[in-house]
Write a protein that holds these residues in place. Structure first.
Motif, short mmCIF file in Angstrom:
data_model
loop_
_atom_site.label_atom_id
_atom_site.label_comp_id
_atom_site.label_asym_id
_atom_site.label_seq_id
_atom_site.Cartn_x
_atom_site.Cartn_y
_atom_site.Cartn_z
N PRO A 42 0.82 -1.22 0.00
CA PRO A 42 0.00 0.00 0.00
C PRO A 42 0.86 1.27 0.00
CG PRO A 42 -0.16 -1.15 2.11
CD PRO A 42 0.70 -1.97 1.24
N ILE A 43 0.41 2.24 -0.78
CA ILE A 43 1.04 3.56 -0.85
C ILE A 43 -0.09 4.59 -0.74
CG2 ILE A 43 2.45 5.16 -2.19
CD1 ILE A 43 3.37 2.71 -3.83
N ALA A 44 0.05 5.51 0.21
CA ALA A 44 -0.96 6.58 0.36
C ALA A 44 -0.30 7.92 0.04
CB ALA A 44 -1.52 6.58 1.78
N GLU A 45 -1.08 8.81 -0.55
CA GLU A 45 -0.63 10.15 -0.88
C GLU A 45 -1.64 11.16 -0.38
OE1 GLU A 45 0.11 10.83 -5.01
OE2 GLU A 45 1.25 8.97 -5.24
N MET A 46 -1.14 12.31 0.08
CA MET A 46 -2.01 13.42 0.47
C MET A 46 -1.23 14.71 0.33
SD MET A 46 -2.29 13.10 4.60
CE MET A 46 -0.83 13.06 5.62
N ILE A 47 -1.94 15.82 0.35
CA ILE A 47 -1.32 17.14 0.29
C ILE A 47 -1.55 17.82 1.64
CG2 ILE A 47 -1.32 19.41 -0.84
CD1 ILE A 47 -0.40 17.14 -2.68
N ILE A 66 2.25 2.83 7.45
CA ILE A 66 2.01 4.28 7.49
C ILE A 66 0.89 4.63 6.51
CG2 ILE A 66 3.00 6.55 7.00
CD1 ILE A 66 4.18 5.51 9.51
N ALA A 67 0.89 4.02 5.35
CA ALA A 67 -0.16 4.27 4.35
C ALA A 67 -1.53 3.88 4.92
CB ALA A 67 0.12 3.50 3.07
N GLN A 68 -1.60 2.71 5.55
CA GLN A 68 -2.87 2.26 6.16
C GLN A 68 -3.32 3.24 7.23
OE1 GLN A 68 -3.78 -0.66 3.75
NE2 GLN A 68 -5.04 -0.24 5.49
N GLU A 69 -2.38 3.69 8.07
CA GLU A 69 -2.70 4.66 9.13
C GLU A 69 -3.22 5.96 8.54
OE1 GLU A 69 -0.13 7.43 12.16
OE2 GLU A 69 0.55 5.37 11.89
N MET A 70 -2.57 6.42 7.47
CA MET A 70 -3.00 7.67 6.83
C MET A 70 -4.45 7.58 6.36
SD MET A 70 0.48 8.55 4.66
CE MET A 70 -0.24 9.81 3.63
N VAL A 71 -4.79 6.51 5.66
CA VAL A 71 -6.13 6.36 5.10
C VAL A 71 -7.17 6.13 6.19
CG1 VAL A 71 -7.56 4.89 3.62
CG2 VAL A 71 -5.29 5.60 2.86
N ASN A 72 -6.83 5.35 7.21
CA ASN A 72 -7.79 5.00 8.25
C ASN A 72 -8.02 6.11 9.27
OD1 ASN A 72 -8.04 2.48 7.09
ND2 ASN A 72 -6.61 1.51 8.50
N GLU A 73 -7.01 6.92 9.57
CA GLU A 73 -7.10 7.84 10.70
C GLU A 73 -7.07 9.33 10.35
OE1 GLU A 73 -4.28 6.81 13.72
OE2 GLU A 73 -4.65 4.66 13.46
N LEU A 117 7.61 14.57 0.76
CA LEU A 117 8.07 14.03 2.04
C LEU A 117 7.56 12.60 2.17
CD1 LEU A 117 9.28 15.42 4.92
CD2 LEU A 117 7.12 14.49 5.62
N THR A 118 8.48 11.65 2.36
CA THR A 118 8.10 10.26 2.61
C THR A 118 8.01 10.10 4.12
OG1 THR A 118 9.22 9.53 0.61
CG2 THR A 118 8.72 7.85 2.26
N ALA A 119 6.81 9.86 4.63
CA ALA A 119 6.55 9.84 6.07
C ALA A 119 7.09 8.58 6.73
CB ALA A 119 5.04 9.95 6.32
N SER A 120 7.70 8.78 7.90
CA SER A 120 8.10 7.65 8.74
C SER A 120 7.24 7.59 9.99
CB SER A 120 9.58 7.75 9.11
OG SER A 120 9.86 8.95 9.77
N LYS A 121 6.72 8.74 10.43
CA LYS A 121 5.79 8.81 11.56
C LYS A 121 4.84 9.97 11.34
CE LYS A 121 8.90 7.11 15.14
NZ LYS A 121 9.61 7.43 16.37
N ILE A 122 3.61 9.80 11.80
CA ILE A 122 2.62 10.88 11.74
C ILE A 122 2.01 11.03 13.11
CG2 ILE A 122 0.46 11.67 10.72
CD1 ILE A 122 1.24 10.14 8.19
#
Length: 141
Positions: A25-30, A53-60, A91-96
Motif C-alpha cells: 500500500p502507498i498513500a498520498e495526500m497534500i 504508514i499508508a494504512q494509518e494515513m487512510v484510516n485515521e 516528504l516520505t513519512a516515517s511517523k505521523i
C-alpha cells in the motif's frame, strides 16, 4: 542524514494505491504549512506513506486535520506541459502525529475563565523565529 519534521493541515484526504509487484500500500495526500515569517505564503507539500504508514494515513487522517509529519524530504524534477522543468518537494513519512483539537469550552463560568486564561497564556508564549531566519532562503520552495 535527511530527517524533517513538518507541522501542517491536511489539504486533501489521503488516497490509497498499491504497487503492481507485491501490492504494497502507498498513500498520498497534500498538506499545507505556514512559512516562518507572518508574510510568508502558505505552501503545499505532497506526503507519501508506505505500508503500515499508508494504512494509518487512510484510516485515521482526514481533510482539515492538524498533524506533525516526520520523514525524508526529497525534490522531484517534473516536466510541465510547456516543456519546462519544475522542482516539487515530497516528504516520505516515517511517523505521523495527530495534534489533538483544543478542548471544548465548558459551560461552567469558572471553567470558561480558566480556559480563556490558558488560551491567553498560550498566545503569549508563541515564539517568533523570524529574527533568526536569514532573509534569503536557500530552500527552493
Amino acid at each position: 542524514m535527511n530527517h524533517c519534521l513538518i507541522q501542517g493541515v491536511i489539504n486533501s484526504a489521503p488516497q490509497m494505491r498499491y504497487t503492481k509487484e507485491n501490492q504494497t500500500p502507498i498513500a498520498e495526500m497534500i498538506v499545507n504549512f505556514k512559512g516562518l515569517r507572518s508574510e510568508d505564503p502558505t505552501r503545499d507539500l505532497k506526503i507519501i506513506g508506505w505500508g503500515n504508514i499508508a494504512q494509518e494515513m487512510v484510516n485515521e487522517l482526514k481533510e482539515g486535520q492538524n498533524i506533525v509529519i516526520e520523514g525524508r524530504l526529497k525534490m522531484n524534477s517534473v516536466t510541465r506541459k510547456d516543456g519546462t522543468k519544475e522542482k516539487q518537494p515530497e516528504l516520505t513519512a516515517s511517523k505521523i502525529h495527530q495534534i489533538e483539537p483544543v478542548e471544548a469550552v465548558k459551560s461552567d463560568e469558572s471553567e470558561n475563565n480558566e480556559a480563556i486564561d490558558k488560551k491567553e497564556s498560550t498566545k503569549k508564549s508563541n515564539w517568533d523565529s523570524s529574527p533568526l531566519v536569514p532573509e534569503v532562503d536557500e530552500i527552493p520552495f
